[in-house]
Design a protein around this motif. Structure first.
Motif, PDB file in Angstrom:
ATOM      1  N   ASP A   1       0.846  -1.187   0.000  1.00 52.64           N
ATOM      2  CA  ASP A   1       0.000   0.000   0.000  1.00 52.64           C
ATOM      3  C   ASP A   1       0.887   1.246   0.000  1.00 52.64           C
ATOM      4  N   MET A   2       0.804   2.060  -1.056  1.00 51.81           N
ATOM      5  CA  MET A   2       1.653   3.256  -1.156  1.00 51.81           C
ATOM      6  C   MET A   2       1.222   4.370  -0.206  1.00 51.81           C
ATOM      7  N   ASN A   3       0.034   4.240   0.367  1.00 54.98           N
ATOM      8  CA  ASN A   3      -0.408   5.228   1.354  1.00 54.98           C
ATOM      9  C   ASN A   3      -0.044   4.812   2.775  1.00 54.98           C
ATOM     10  N   ARG A   4       0.357   3.546   2.943  1.00 52.96           N
ATOM     11  CA  ARG A   4       0.791   3.042   4.261  1.00 52.96           C
ATOM     12  C   ARG A   4       2.043   2.186   4.034  1.00 52.96           C
ATOM     13  N   LEU A   5       3.158   2.847   3.889  1.00 53.65           N
ATOM     14  CA  LEU A   5       4.391   2.182   3.472  1.00 53.65           C
ATOM     15  C   LEU A   5       4.882   1.144   4.473  1.00 53.65           C
ATOM     16  N   ASP A   6       4.546   1.327   5.753  1.00 53.30           N
ATOM     17  CA  ASP A   6       5.007   0.373   6.770  1.00 53.30           C
ATOM     18  C   ASP A   6       4.037  -0.781   6.992  1.00 53.30           C
ATOM     19  N   ALA A   7       2.887  -0.762   6.340  1.00 55.26           N
ATOM     20  CA  ALA A   7       1.884  -1.813   6.531  1.00 55.26           C
ATOM     21  C   ALA A   7       2.339  -3.118   5.872  1.00 55.26           C
ATOM     22  N   PRO A   8       1.986  -4.279   6.451  1.00 59.03           N
ATOM     23  CA  PRO A   8       2.320  -5.567   5.822  1.00 59.03           C
ATOM     24  C   PRO A   8       1.652  -5.665   4.449  1.00 59.03           C
ATOM     25  N   PRO A   9       2.302  -6.293   3.469  1.00 57.48           N
ATOM     26  CA  PRO A   9       1.710  -6.407   2.138  1.00 57.48           C
ATOM     27  C   PRO A   9       0.613  -7.463   2.081  1.00 57.48           C
ATOM     28  N   THR A  10      -0.228  -7.357   1.076  1.00 61.03           N
ATOM     29  CA  THR A  10      -1.185  -8.415   0.755  1.00 61.03           C
ATOM     30  C   THR A  10      -0.489  -9.431  -0.137  1.00 61.03           C
ATOM     31  N   GLU A  11      -0.619 -10.726   0.177  1.00 60.62           N
ATOM     32  CA  GLU A  11       0.010 -11.770  -0.631  1.00 60.62           C
ATOM     33  C   GLU A  11      -1.054 -12.442  -1.487  1.00 60.62           C
ATOM     34  N   VAL A  12      -0.798 -12.515  -2.817  1.00 55.45           N
ATOM     35  CA  VAL A  12      -1.791 -13.049  -3.746  1.00 55.45           C
ATOM     36  C   VAL A  12      -1.806 -14.570  -3.716  1.00 55.45           C
ATOM     37  N   ASP A  13      -0.707 -15.203  -4.128  1.00 52.89           N
ATOM     38  CA  ASP A  13      -0.653 -16.662  -4.142  1.00 52.89           C
ATOM     39  C   ASP A  13       0.763 -17.085  -4.499  1.00 52.89           C
ATOM     40  N   LYS A  14       1.019 -18.366  -4.417  1.00 51.90           N
ATOM     41  CA  LYS A  14       2.320 -18.930  -4.755  1.00 51.90           C
ATOM     42  C   LYS A  14       2.415 -19.122  -6.260  1.00 51.90           C
ATOM     43  N   SER A  15       3.512 -18.648  -6.853  1.00 48.32           N
ATOM     44  CA  SER A  15       3.747 -18.804  -8.285  1.00 48.32           C
ATOM     45  C   SER A  15       4.328 -20.196  -8.558  1.00 48.32           C
ATOM     46  N   PRO A  16       4.105 -20.770  -9.769  1.00 48.45           N
ATOM     47  CA  PRO A  16       4.673 -22.088 -10.085  1.00 48.45           C
ATOM     48  C   PRO A  16       6.190 -22.080 -10.237  1.00 48.45           C
ATOM     49  N   GLY A  17       6.790 -20.889 -10.318  1.00 47.94           N
ATOM     50  CA  GLY A  17       8.243 -20.784 -10.433  1.00 47.94           C
ATOM     51  C   GLY A  17       8.705 -19.449  -9.886  1.00 47.94           C
ATOM     52  N   SER A  18      10.024 -19.241  -9.844  1.00 48.65           N
ATOM     53  CA  SER A  18      10.563 -17.954  -9.416  1.00 48.65           C
ATOM     54  C   SER A  18      10.059 -16.862 -10.349  1.00 48.65           C
ATOM     55  N   ILE A  19       9.581 -15.763  -9.786  1.00 47.62           N
ATOM     56  CA  ILE A  19       8.954 -14.705 -10.574  1.00 47.62           C
ATOM     57  C   ILE A  19      10.011 -13.840 -11.247  1.00 47.62           C
ATOM     58  N   ARG A  20       9.866 -13.638 -12.554  1.00 52.17           N
ATOM     59  CA  ARG A  20      10.796 -12.790 -13.314  1.00 52.17           C
ATOM     60  C   ARG A  20      10.191 -11.432 -13.642  1.00 52.17           C
ATOM     61  N   THR A  21       8.939 -11.391 -14.055  1.00 48.06           N
ATOM     62  CA  THR A  21       8.297 -10.128 -14.408  1.00 48.06           C
ATOM     63  C   THR A  21       6.904 -10.034 -13.800  1.00 48.06           C
ATOM     64  N   LEU A  22       6.469  -8.794 -13.568  1.00 50.91           N
ATOM     65  CA  LEU A  22       5.131  -8.522 -13.056  1.00 50.91           C
ATOM     66  C   LEU A  22       4.609  -7.226 -13.654  1.00 50.91           C
ATOM     67  N   THR A  23       3.343  -7.190 -13.989  1.00 36.15           N
ATOM     68  CA  THR A  23       2.702  -5.939 -14.386  1.00 36.15           C
ATOM     69  C   THR A  23       1.196  -6.091 -14.226  1.00 36.15           C
ATOM     70  N   TRP A  24       0.494  -4.962 -14.222  1.00 35.85           N
ATOM     71  CA  TRP A  24      -0.964  -4.967 -14.101  1.00 35.85           C
ATOM     72  C   TRP A  24      -1.582  -4.865 -15.483  1.00 35.85           C
TER      73      TRP A  24
END
Length: 265
Positions: free
Chosen positions: A130-153
């Motif tokens: 959360d960019m409005n609460r920088l110290d807040a714990p993140p939300t975790e989506v799910d486990k990826s089938p492999g090491s993540i290389r790229t991400l975008t919305w």
């Protein structure tokens, strides 16, 4: 006989090790900008039209695998092998926050409304900060089938595109269900994936190939062979008529979107 027009290349000097990620900002009142990530650990900000150097972000202690800018190009983010993702003031170069991880961070992406920052890496976990609460714990989506290389919305803040370092293809995740809903198949692991500023195309790089996909129906639109293995490619936002690609030869090259012809480097 008519003389052939000679195109003078745009040369973007600066990095001392391979370029691994490129990102164009949206068009802002001050123009648009290009940020590059490199194994030399120093992301660089450039004028998106001329390629001129603006500044270097100093602070990471390992290779920087990914970098991006928010919609106004006022903040930057980077993902690094030093087990952190950093949020930067793009005007001053100051670190605004460091998001600590337990392993190498390979990818980061601002949400469309810039209220969230998405990260992923060797932990195989997609995290939303959360960019409005920088110290807040993140939300975790799910486990990826492999090491993540790229991400975008994709289109909205409910769909994520991701690729893995050791598995081909780009996966579409539904944030609400946390599940993979579709995969764009490639022969090699995808090292770069982005959505164009107008929302029409998904640009991917895998091996020595740059591909453009329809972002609404997910069919392959164009595929170009590059002169070397490519780590990152990005479609220029102003006209959409050219794209940049950078890889293991440490050059940032400019290509014609319609023909794939190199027009500068």
């Amino acid at each position: 006989m008519e003389k052939k027009k000679v195109t003078i290349p745009q040369v973007c000097h600066g990095h001392s090790r391979p370029v691994v990620d490129l990102f164009y900002s949206p068009i802002t009142p001050d123009g648009f900008f290009l940020i590059s990530a490199s194994k030399d650990s120093h992301p660089m900000l450039r004028n998106g039209e001329t390629g001129d150097w603006i500044g270097t972000f100093e602070g990471h202690k390992g290779a920087v695998w990914s970098s991006c800018l928010d919609n106004n190009a006022l903040r930057a983010a980077s993902a690094s092998a030093d087990f952190s993702a950093k949020l930067w003031d793009a005007l001053t170069g100051d670190v605004l926050h460091s998001f600590e991880h337990k392993h190498i961070v390979r990818a980061c992406a601002f949400s469309e409304d810039t209220k969230s920052l998405l990260t992923g890496g060797f932990e195989k976990i997609l995290r939303v900060f959360d960019m409005n609460r920088l110290d807040a714990p993140p939300t975790e989506v799910d486990k990826s089938p492999g090491s993540i290389r790229t991400l975008t919305w994709l289109h909205s803040d409910q769909t994520i595109l991701s690729s893995c370092t050791d598995i081909g293809g780009v996966r579409l995740w539904d944030v609400r269900s946390g599940k993979i809903v579709q995969t764009l198949e490639t022969k090699s692991p995808v090292t770069s994936a982005e959505v164009s500023q107008d929302g029409r195309y998904i640009t991917t790089a895998d091996g020595s190939t740059v591909k453009f996909w329809d972002a609404n129906h997910f069919g392959l639109v164009k595929s170009y062979d590059m002169p070397c293995n490519i780590e990152s490619a990005s479609l220029e936002p102003k006209s959409g008529e050219k794209f940049v690609a950078g890889g293991e030869d440490m050059w940032v090259r400019v290509f014609d979107f319609y023909t794939g012809e190199e027009i500068g480097k």
